[in-house]
Design an enzyme around this catalytic site. Structure first.
Site, PDB file in Angstrom:
ATOM      1  N   PRO A  40       0.792  -1.239   0.000  1.00 45.07           N
ATOM      2  CA  PRO A  40       0.000   0.000   0.000  1.00 45.07           C
ATOM      3  C   PRO A  40       0.821   1.285   0.000  1.00 45.07           C
ATOM      4  CG  PRO A  40      -0.787  -1.545   1.675  1.00 45.07           C
ATOM      5  CD  PRO A  40       0.528  -2.061   1.195  1.00 45.07           C
ATOM      6  N   GLU A  41       0.103   2.375  -0.153  1.00 51.64           N
ATOM      7  CA  GLU A  41       0.664   3.721  -0.067  1.00 51.64           C
ATOM      8  C   GLU A  41       1.378   3.904   1.273  1.00 51.64           C
ATOM      9  OE1 GLU A  41      -0.937   8.384  -0.303  1.00 51.64           O
ATOM     10  OE2 GLU A  41      -2.381   6.741  -0.152  1.00 51.64           O
ATOM     11  N   ALA A  42       2.614   4.417   1.198  1.00 47.72           N
ATOM     12  CA  ALA A  42       3.393   4.778   2.400  1.00 47.72           C
ATOM     13  C   ALA A  42       3.540   3.617   3.381  1.00 47.72           C
ATOM     14  CB  ALA A  42       2.771   5.982   3.106  1.00 47.72           C
TER      15      ALA A  42
END
Length: 315
Positions: A40-42
């Site tokens: 996922p994002e970040a």
């Protein structure tokens, strides 16, 4: 080919925790036969959902600055020690890794952070990165803006992969720039768990006639340190801070793997890349369905420099 979409979150502000979880879940995905593993994002070292870092319009607190310093310290250099570890993992498992990272600037002050995607090949090489062009809302206080030099698409043995992060996917011109590079597997790491996000990824699949791999976190309050100055910001929130919704959509907008909600896990999907060609029979946004005599998009892919050093012409 087979894609694995990891829906998870590490212990926030703890880079070692994030790396340990990333390696373990990559091994699980590779054992299930995945060629491409997406996080996922970040993910590395975590998305600080709900935290205000002591910021209000016109003021910041000392405690919030210390929380941000802690977040900065847990960020990664690209390239750096952490991407080398990702490379070792990808090479050992023989997979492509696509990982959302919080990237620390290495060129100027080193203080600015970026919300980035890194692409690691099965030979262990860092193949490229993408920096989020516009951090969303209060994310702008945490992360700087990327530029067009990282609108990255990677050639692989099974097709071209590339993507945009979260609400960048609402930028029509950014999507067009990706389509124009022939993206076949469009990666969309996100922190958006709303029902409307599903409409977004299905639209992108139809518009780009590509597979869309949407990867979100499953995050709970238990993954947050207890000693944060701004920890009180999430006291009134539900225990589940992000319910997920990771999914894979085919090039005609149908689910290949339906959204996973309210649990940690890995979403798997078998992708028939020949379906991309078939889907473009009647619609190709940057091919026979484009009108370059009417519409034109100029993309500035030059790296933007803050400081330009000159050695000639100065006395």
């Amino acid at each position: 080919m087979k894609v694995a979409v990891v829906q998870a979150a590490p212990f926030l502000f703890d880079k070692a925790s994030a790396l340990e979880k990333l390696v373990a879940m990559s091994k699980e995905a590779a054992a299930a036969g995945a060629n491409l593993v997406v996080f996922p994002e970040a993910f590395l070292p975590g998305y600080p959902r709900g935290l205000g870092f002591g910021a209000r319009v016109g003021s910041r607190t000392d405690g919030g600055r210390r929380d941000w310093e802690r977040y900065w310290a847990s960020a990664v250099d690209v390239p750096g020690i952490e991407t080398e570890l990702l490379g070792e993992t990808a090479k050992e498992l023989g997979v492509y890794l696509v990982v959302g990272v919080v990237e620390r600037d290495q060129e100027y002050s080193r203080a600015t952070l970026y919300n980035s995607i890194v692409y690691i090949g099965p030979d262990g090489r860092l193949l490229g990165k993408h920096r989020k062009l516009v951090p969303t809302g209060t994310e702008r206080l945490l992360w700087g803006q990327g530029d067009g030099s990282t609108l990255t698409v990677i050639d692989t043995s099974f097709g071209r992969i590339g993507g945009l992060i979260c609400w960048e996917n609402y930028m029509p011109l950014a999507r067009t720039a990706m389509y124009a590079q022939g993206v076949d597997i469009y990666i969309a790491p996100t922190a958006d768990a709303r029902d409307t996000w599903q409409a977004t990824i299905r639209h992108i699949a139809c518009e780009g006639r590509c597979f869309v791999v949407s990867c979100n976190q499953f995050a709970t309050k238990a993954s947050y340190p207890a000693d944060l100055s701004s920890g009180g910001d999430i006291e009134g929130d539900d225990d589940i801070l992000c319910r997920g919704g990771s999914a894979v959509v085919g090039p005609l907008g149908e689910y290949v793997a339906e959204p996973l909600y309210n649990e940690e896990g890995i979403v798997y999907a078998e992708l028939d890349l020949s379906a991309v060609t078939r889907s473009r029979f009647d619609f190709d946004a940057v091919g026979h369905y484009s009108r370059p005599d009417i519409f034109r998009l100029d993309v500035n892919k030059r790296k933007q420099a803050i400081v330009s050093s000159q050695t000639e012409g100065w006395i």
